[in-house]
Design an enzyme around this catalytic site. Structure first.
Site, PDB file in Angstrom:
ATOM      1  N   HIS A   1       0.939  -1.134  -0.071  1.00 19.54           N
ATOM      2  CA  HIS A   1       0.055   0.065   0.112  1.00 19.54           C
ATOM      3  C   HIS A   1       1.023   1.296   0.001  1.00 19.54           C
ATOM      4  O   HIS A   1       0.291   2.370   0.066  1.00 19.54           O
ATOM      5  CB  HIS A   1      -0.918  -0.009   1.138  1.00 19.54           C
ATOM      6  CG  HIS A   1      -2.002  -1.003   1.239  1.00 19.54           C
ATOM      7  ND1 HIS A   1      -3.179  -0.604   0.679  1.00 19.54           N
ATOM      8  CD2 HIS A   1      -2.033  -2.202   1.819  1.00 19.54           C
ATOM      9  CE1 HIS A   1      -3.834  -1.948   0.962  1.00 19.54           C
ATOM     10  NE2 HIS A   1      -3.280  -2.850   1.513  1.00 19.54           N
TER      11      HIS A   1
ATOM     12  N   THR B   1      -8.574   6.471  -1.857  1.00 16.59           N
ATOM     13  CA  THR B   1      -9.837   6.126  -1.945  1.00 16.59           C
ATOM     14  C   THR B   1     -10.775   7.106  -1.686  1.00 16.59           C
ATOM     15  O   THR B   1     -11.965   6.887  -2.309  1.00 16.59           O
ATOM     16  CB  THR B   1     -10.147   4.826  -1.071  1.00 16.59           C
ATOM     17  OG1 THR B   1      -9.612   5.248   0.097  1.00 16.59           O
ATOM     18  CG2 THR B   1      -9.556   3.549  -1.501  1.00 16.59           C
TER      19      THR B   1
ATOM     20  N   LYS C   1       0.745  14.595   1.672  1.00 15.03           N
ATOM     21  CA  LYS C   1      -0.669  14.767   1.166  1.00 15.03           C
ATOM     22  C   LYS C   1      -0.736  16.278   0.654  1.00 15.03           C
ATOM     23  O   LYS C   1      -1.782  16.597   0.544  1.00 15.03           O
ATOM     24  CB  LYS C   1      -1.837  14.095   2.295  1.00 15.03           C
ATOM     25  CG  LYS C   1      -1.622  12.704   2.152  1.00 15.03           C
ATOM     26  CD  LYS C   1      -2.578  12.218   3.238  1.00 15.03           C
ATOM     27  CE  LYS C   1      -2.702  10.725   3.536  1.00 15.03           C
ATOM     28  NZ  LYS C   1      -3.173   9.896   2.432  1.00 15.03           N
TER      29      LYS C   1
ATOM     30  N   LYS D   1     -14.454   8.312  -3.765  1.00 20.97           N
ATOM     31  CA  LYS D   1     -15.858   8.758  -3.211  1.00 20.97           C
ATOM     32  C   LYS D   1     -16.473  10.020  -3.521  1.00 20.97           C
ATOM     33  O   LYS D   1     -17.437  10.211  -3.811  1.00 20.97           O
ATOM     34  CB  LYS D   1     -15.486   8.894  -1.637  1.00 20.97           C
ATOM     35  CG  LYS D   1     -15.276   7.284  -1.019  1.00 20.97           C
ATOM     36  CD  LYS D   1     -14.914   7.351   0.333  1.00 20.97           C
ATOM     37  CE  LYS D   1     -14.175   5.900   0.593  1.00 20.97           C
ATOM     38  NZ  LYS D   1     -13.402   6.123   2.047  1.00 20.97           N
TER      39      LYS D   1
ATOM     40  N   LYS E   1      -8.485  13.765   4.923  1.00 17.82           N
ATOM     41  CA  LYS E   1      -7.634  12.575   5.169  1.00 17.82           C
ATOM     42  C   LYS E   1      -6.339  12.711   6.147  1.00 17.82           C
ATOM     43  O   LYS E   1      -6.525  13.972   6.840  1.00 17.82           O
ATOM     44  CB  LYS E   1      -6.687  12.517   3.659  1.00 17.82           C
ATOM     45  CG  LYS E   1      -6.180  13.684   3.115  1.00 17.82           C
ATOM     46  CD  LYS E   1      -5.474  13.893   1.962  1.00 17.82           C
ATOM     47  CE  LYS E   1      -6.612  13.864   0.652  1.00 17.82           C
ATOM     48  NZ  LYS E   1      -6.431  12.814  -0.095  1.00 17.82           N
ATOM     49  N   ARG E   2      -5.828  11.894   6.404  1.00 15.89           N
ATOM     50  CA  ARG E   2      -4.784  11.889   7.299  1.00 15.89           C
ATOM     51  C   ARG E   2      -3.830  13.136   7.061  1.00 15.89           C
ATOM     52  O   ARG E   2      -3.547  13.090   5.894  1.00 15.89           O
ATOM     53  CB  ARG E   2      -3.997  10.658   7.529  1.00 15.89           C
ATOM     54  CG  ARG E   2      -4.786   9.420   8.276  1.00 15.89           C
ATOM     55  CD  ARG E   2      -5.058   9.822   9.808  1.00 15.89           C
ATOM     56  NE  ARG E   2      -3.992   9.932  10.463  1.00 15.89           N
ATOM     57  CZ  ARG E   2      -3.548   9.047  11.482  1.00 15.89           C
ATOM     58  NH1 ARG E   2      -4.342   8.049  11.405  1.00 15.89           N
ATOM     59  NH2 ARG E   2      -2.632   9.118  12.183  1.00 15.89           N
TER      60      ARG E   2
END
Ligand code: OX2
Length: 790
Positions: free
Chosen positions: A348, A635, A533, A639, A527-528
């Protein structure tokens, strides 16, 4: 099933399971009675599925995962069983507020982020497709911490989801295994005898996972740790109460808390014990089930497919070899081949800090026999490939990625780009030796939770337009495409989005005391928190935009609400500073009367699955802005697109495939590609050059530096600033202008409301491929060799 029957069952459970009469029932009592009444209806299909699997002696899949981020289960089960109307009516007849009852359920936060949520979506899809299987994990007493903000800083508190009874699980005192650690190994003929020095009991707790329309149900089996001997009576009798309870506390520690790290390895002995604990218990259970039906363990791979969700259960390789070889006398070579044919591994992440390594000395102390077997496995690899430089044990560490690769017959990445990078970077040498082993299985999300449950308005419109087949066959959303030219459909689509935004705005109002305008663009990054990110890229752009608005108040700005959500690992200092900065910037910008009609920043604390279910259906813009090459898949991105948000994103992870599916014209692309990022870093001055070339970025950094967002404190964000100016590994600066310009294209596009809605509707219509049903069918065909049973 009608409301009358359901109501009768609810009253029965209130009385006989909860010991309450209706007049004195609390919200909790009502919720629990409804849960038990719904659970009753899961049991029949659950037994039927188990019996059918036994009768067919079918192969089963075992999904081993340290994390299952399942969230609330009641509404999902009600949807899957087709009980929505009955449940609503029954609640009304009992004078209960159905929405409040659903919201009373605590989130089961047994995961950190994407990896754990993916496992939860997979359970849903496996049950929907009739893929016989089990999820295996840990029943953490405390899931992911609860986040609050104190003066803008993240504060963590223990979460306590089991404070109330967990209505969905069945405790299985009979399904318990003793799991050992430490001790010594003695030679016993060709094999060896491991005598652990300490042990705990792994006890099973089963949660049925019901699929769409209740046609099939699988089991999520979570292990709780208990002491072998409950209590030291002798110590107690001598008055040593703490000592007497110590044994129990030590044992229970193993399933006490979920490690709050996302993508970083903690290096703690307890973590290694947790990994072995649930993996060993699961393997015993799997072998026991196999042996109840078959005698020859060589046939194990034809009856069991064991999927390792990342390297956390990688000890399954040596443990299965130990069971086959030491405990069942299978020759070592054959044991390795049999284990390999049974196991497969999903990678992952490529982040080096997330590729687990355990110090050899720790491994040898906690799992002495496994350390020996890891060396045997490495020997086997070396004799098969004498020229290979790959080592499992290197520099004093056991490398769990290499171990998983060598012990798996298939290794998969989670998006097309990521799988290619797995081949060319981390496992390049192993890939050259085993060119057929690495495959891709692009992630997906369950449409039951992420459309039907979370977005009832849009779901109803879709069903009215193309009938209900889309819920189990999401590609059918393509049938919406011709309706995008129909003004009536488009008006209804826009109404659904607008109503979701009003609902979210109300929630912001009463939960967080912040009012936001539903006509503004809802721009969401949830998100985290991680530097890759790039939430800091987003907040820098926010600062630059705010400055621009103040300088040019008459430029006709598109109103925006910047919405953030997410937690940082408690030990991740930089991520926590970014959180602090966002909160500080929000305070200043939200108080500015000049810009308040165009710009707001909101950051509700404690982002979790239930909050995602509120935010995603109301989003206009989805922020997927990671440094290219770093986000394995994502993911959340899927969504959002499914729910009709447009993406602003880099060519990273599954963004690449989302853009292909929805069309480049319906996606806002910016930033460097993965190879460009690598090339950019070759210039040691890349950050300085980027800042020099961008007056806006330079000004935004200056405002932070001057203490504009920190009450004049010019030191508060020293670390972030230094990082960006000197070691901007995640190329925030180099991508800044491209991102800023792209956001202005977004502004312009949003001003054409009709065109924006058409683009949004096309995102929905073209996101069907991102169903986790498609992903699971891929695993069944390419990895597990299992056929659907329904
Ligand atoms: C996450 C990845 O970061 C994310 O990109 C991916 O979508 C998700 O896994 C599911 O595949 N911990 N979390 C992840 O990787 C690790 C390790």
């Amino acid at each position: 099933m009608n409301a009358t029957d359901l109501r009768a069952d609810i009253l029965k459970h209130l009385e006989f399971s909860l010991g309450k009469d209706l007049a004195h029932a609390t919200l909790y009592d009502i919720r629990m009675a409804l849960t038990l009444a719904v659970r009753d209806r899961v049991v029949t299909p659950w037994f039927a599925a188990t019996r059918a699997t036994y009768a067919a002696k079918s192969k089963r899949v075992y999904y081993l995962s340290m994390e299952f981020l399942i969230g609330r289960l009641l509404e999902d089960a009600i949807h899957n069983l087709g009980l929505m109307q009955a449940a609503q009516e029954a609640m009304t007849s009992l004078d209960a507020d159905f929405a409040a009852v659903l919201a009373d359920e605590p989130d089961a936060a047994l995961g950190n982020g994407g990896l754990g949520r993916l496992a939860a979506c997979f359970l849903d899809s496996m049950s929907t497709l009739g893929c016989p299987g089990y999820g295996y994990g840990i029943r953490y007493e405390h899931g992911l911490f609860r986040q609050s903000f104190h003066e803008g800083r993240q504060v963590e508190e223990a979460e306590n989801w089991l404070r109330q009874r967990h209505g969905w699980e069945f405790e299985r005192p009979e399904a318990a295994f003793q799991i050992g650690f430490g001790g010594s190994v003695s030679e016993a003929g060709k094999t060896a005898l491991w005598t652990p020095g300490e042990a705990v009991i792994a006890k099973a707790y089963d949660t049925p996972t019901i699929g769409w329309q209740g046609k099939w149900a699988n089991t999520l089996r979570l292990w709780g740790a208990e002491p072998v001997r409950a209590f030291d009576l002798a110590a107690f009798n001598q008055g040593d109460y703490a000592g007497a309870a110590g044994l129990e506390a030590a044992a229970r520690t193993i399933s006490r808390v979920l490690y709050p790290d996302d993508t970083t390895d903690t290096g703690k002995e307890l973590r290694l014990k947790q990994e072995f604990f649930f993996t060993a218990a699961s393997l015993r259970d799997i072998v026991r089930r196999f042996q109840a039906e078959h005698s020859d363990l060589r046939a194990l791979p034809t009856k069991a497919a064991i999927q390792l969700n990342d390297t956390h259960p990688a000890i399954a390789g040596p443990e299965l070899v130990r069971i086959l070889h030491d405990e069942n006398d299978m020759p070592l070579d054959e044991a390795i081949l049999t284990a390999r044919a049974t196991l497969s591994y999903t990678n992952h992440t490529l982040l080096p800090e997330a590729l687990e390594r355990w110090p050899e000395a720790l491994m040898a102390r906690v799992l002495p026999r496994h350390m020996q077997l890891i060396e045997r496995i490495e020997d086997t690899h070396r004799s098969a490939y004498p020229k290979s430089a790959v080592r499992i044990v290197e520099g004093g560490d056991v490398k769990m990625g290499e171990l998983s690769f060598i012990m798996g017959h298939k290794v998969n990445g989670v998006s097309a780009l990521h799988s290619d990078l797995v081949k060319t970077t981390v496992f390049a040498e192993l890939h050259a030796l085993h060119p057929d082993r690495i495959i891709n299985q692009t992630n997906g999300v369950t449409p039951r939770r992420w459309m039907l449950g979370a977005n009832p308005r849009l779901s109803a419109l879709i069903t009215d337009t193309i009938s209900s087949g889309w819920v189990a066959d999401l590609e059918r959303l393509r049938e919406l495409e011709p309706h995008v030219a129909d003004a009536g459909f488009m008006a209804a689509f826009a109404d659904a989005k607008r109503a979701n935004k009003v609902e979210l705005s109300n929630w912001f109002g009463h939960e967080h005391g912040q009012s936001v305008d539903p006509d503004a663009m809802y721009d969401v990054q949830i998100k985290r928190f991680h530097e890759y990110k790039r939430q800091h890229l987003n907040i820098l752009e926010t600062i630059a935009l705010w400055t621009e608005m103040r300088d040019n108040p008459n430029a006709g700005w598109t109103p925006r609400v910047k919405i953030f959500g997410g937690k940082a690992a408690p030990g991740y200092v930089m991520a926590k500073e970014i959180i602090h900065l966002i909160n500080d910037v929000a305070t200043v910008i939200n108080a500015d009367p000049v810009t308040s009609q165009w710009l707001k920043v909101v950051y509700p604390p404690n982002y979790n699955v239930s909050m995602a279910e509120k935010l995603i259906p109301a989003a206009d813009l989805s922020e997927q802005i990671s440094t290219a090459g770093k986000e394995a898949s994502g993911t959340g991105n899927m969504k959002f697109a499914l729910n009709g948000a447009l993406t602003i994103g880099t060519l990273d992870g599954a963004n690449v495939e989302i853009r292909e599916q929805v069309g480049a014209e319906n996606f806002f692309l910016f930033g460097m590609t993965a190879p460009e990022v690598v090339a950019c870093r070759e210039n040691p001055e890349h950050q300085a050059d980027a800042i020099k070339a961008s007056p806006r970025l330079k000004a935004a950094l200056k405002l932070i530096e001057k203490g504009i967002f920190s009450d004049g404190d010019d030191k508060r964000y020293k670390a972030i600033l230094k990082n960006l100016r000197k070691h901007d590994y995640f190329t925030v600066c180099a991508d800044f202008d491209s991102y800023y310009d792209c956001q202005r294209q977004v502004d312009a596009a949003y001003r054409d409301a009709d065109q924006w809605m058409r683009m949004a509707a096309l995102n929905t219509a073209r996101s069907g491929w991102f169903s986790s049903d498609r992903t699971i069918l891929g695993y069944m065909a390419d990895v597990w060799d299992i056929k659907p049973m329904i």
